[in-house]
Design an enzyme around this catalytic site. Sequence first.
Site, short mmCIF file in Angstrom:
data_model
loop_
_atom_site.label_atom_id
_atom_site.label_comp_id
_atom_site.label_asym_id
_atom_site.label_seq_id
_atom_site.Cartn_x
_atom_site.Cartn_y
_atom_site.Cartn_z
N GLY A 190 -20.90 6.67 7.02
CA GLY A 190 -22.29 5.51 6.65
C GLY A 190 -22.92 4.55 5.33
N GLY A 195 -24.66 8.93 1.19
CA GLY A 195 -23.54 9.67 1.05
C GLY A 195 -23.61 10.23 0.30
N GLU A 212 -17.27 8.43 4.43
CA GLU A 212 -16.19 6.62 4.51
C GLU A 212 -18.04 5.66 4.37
OE1 GLU A 212 -14.10 5.88 4.55
OE2 GLU A 212 -12.99 8.11 5.88
N CYS A 246 -17.46 -2.02 8.62
CA CYS A 246 -17.43 -2.09 7.25
C CYS A 246 -16.63 -2.67 6.18
CB CYS A 246 -17.35 -0.52 7.31
SG CYS A 246 -15.99 0.42 8.38
#
Length: 461
Positions: A190, A195, A212, A246
């Site tokens: 995310g 995070g 991640e 991402c």
Amino acid sequence: MTGNDFGATVARHRKYFLSGATRSVEWREAQLTALQTMMTERAEDFYAAMWKDLRRNRIDADLTDVKFLVDEAAYTRSHLRRWMHPQVVSTPLTLAPAHTHVRFDPLGVGLIIGAWNYPVMLALSPLIAAISGGNAAVIKPSEVSAATAEVIARTVPHYLDPEAFSVVLGGVPETTALLEQAWDHIFFTGGPPVGKVVMTAAAKNLTPVVLELGGKNPTIVHSSADLATTARRIAQGRWLNAGQTCTAPDHVLVFKDVAKPFLEHLKNAVVAMYGSDPQKSPDYGRIVSPRHFDRLVKLLGSGQVYHGGEHDREDRFLAPTILVNVPLDSLVMQEEVFGPILPVIEVGSVEEVIRYVNARPNPLGLYVFAEEQGVAERILDATESGDAVVNDCTIQPLIHELPFGGVGNSGMGKYHGEWGFRAYTNARGVLYHSTKIDLGVRYPPYSEHQRLRGLLAHLPS
């Protein structure tokens, strides 16, 4: 489910894990084979769900989700026994007779929190790593890609060992309740704000995490770059999944002397891929939700639209868009774009690029397009990123042998292939020391053995 239900689920999986059932190579191989079978037999369900959530076409769905997971499970299964084999290390002669090795032990019961942009890969690729390490796990797919989450919840119990694996559906309340449990490992995909929440929750029990988190991936186009190929690869990497990737180029830093021809090549590449009316293209995706659509439309005012800009909220359509004349303090440059908008900024030198990259948080990916190898190496040597690619972008997670993950603001920990196995195991050093010889030199009183200790210290290992 309530927090108590989650506690009972974790306790059930931990009891099964402690029974030793997940440790054998045969169990791990069987689960990897079952996952392959699931992705093959239920592929149509996954295709349909990702079309509903993201209008993901089948070619892209295979590339990044369905066939990718079949291949990753097969790759992991074929290498698993070698990864599991203890690594022998040298033992000092002063400890002879003895031998030492490193074994890789499972961590226990893990929590996997997936993301909505690649809702199958980002929920089940970490699961492949967990299985390879001999662990149990609870999978929490993203509620934003609701159709895909439902398919995962419906299919996993029919294929994988239900004593070891569960799927939990829901949103923030369910995720919050899950994070309150005592886990042996947490894997989260995310953004950095969430995070930090995950890491804070993990800290209560000193739980290891893999985060991640993405970031603003700079993409450098040097004067020596092959502009036509560079433009095609950037266009494919940026507008795959409507930019909701991402690892996609977040913005381009193009050298001034090639900026004009590069922009023309980039526009031509977009039209070649998605047509003059990309809303009608069967290969172009959609924004996942109205909320994300509204956020992205606000970013259009951050610069001058060179190409694209068309949008339709009802259809969740935002055209592939190129922005120029973008101030560095504009909104689009302050947050990860995570959509089909690509700012292009002109730069004058390699040193300017290096200063720019180093003045910002470490990105997940850094991309350098240059035919002069020395230019690429100079930038790589002077900067930091989770991963990097020279003369391509976005696709590095598809290589099973490469470690994938961020650094600093873009995350911590690596996975895929053997790196995922290592993330989900404890590298446990073991010394086997014989009692046949027991030199007194190691025991007090030390003064009696000072000379002998000095001699032993100079012996080779």
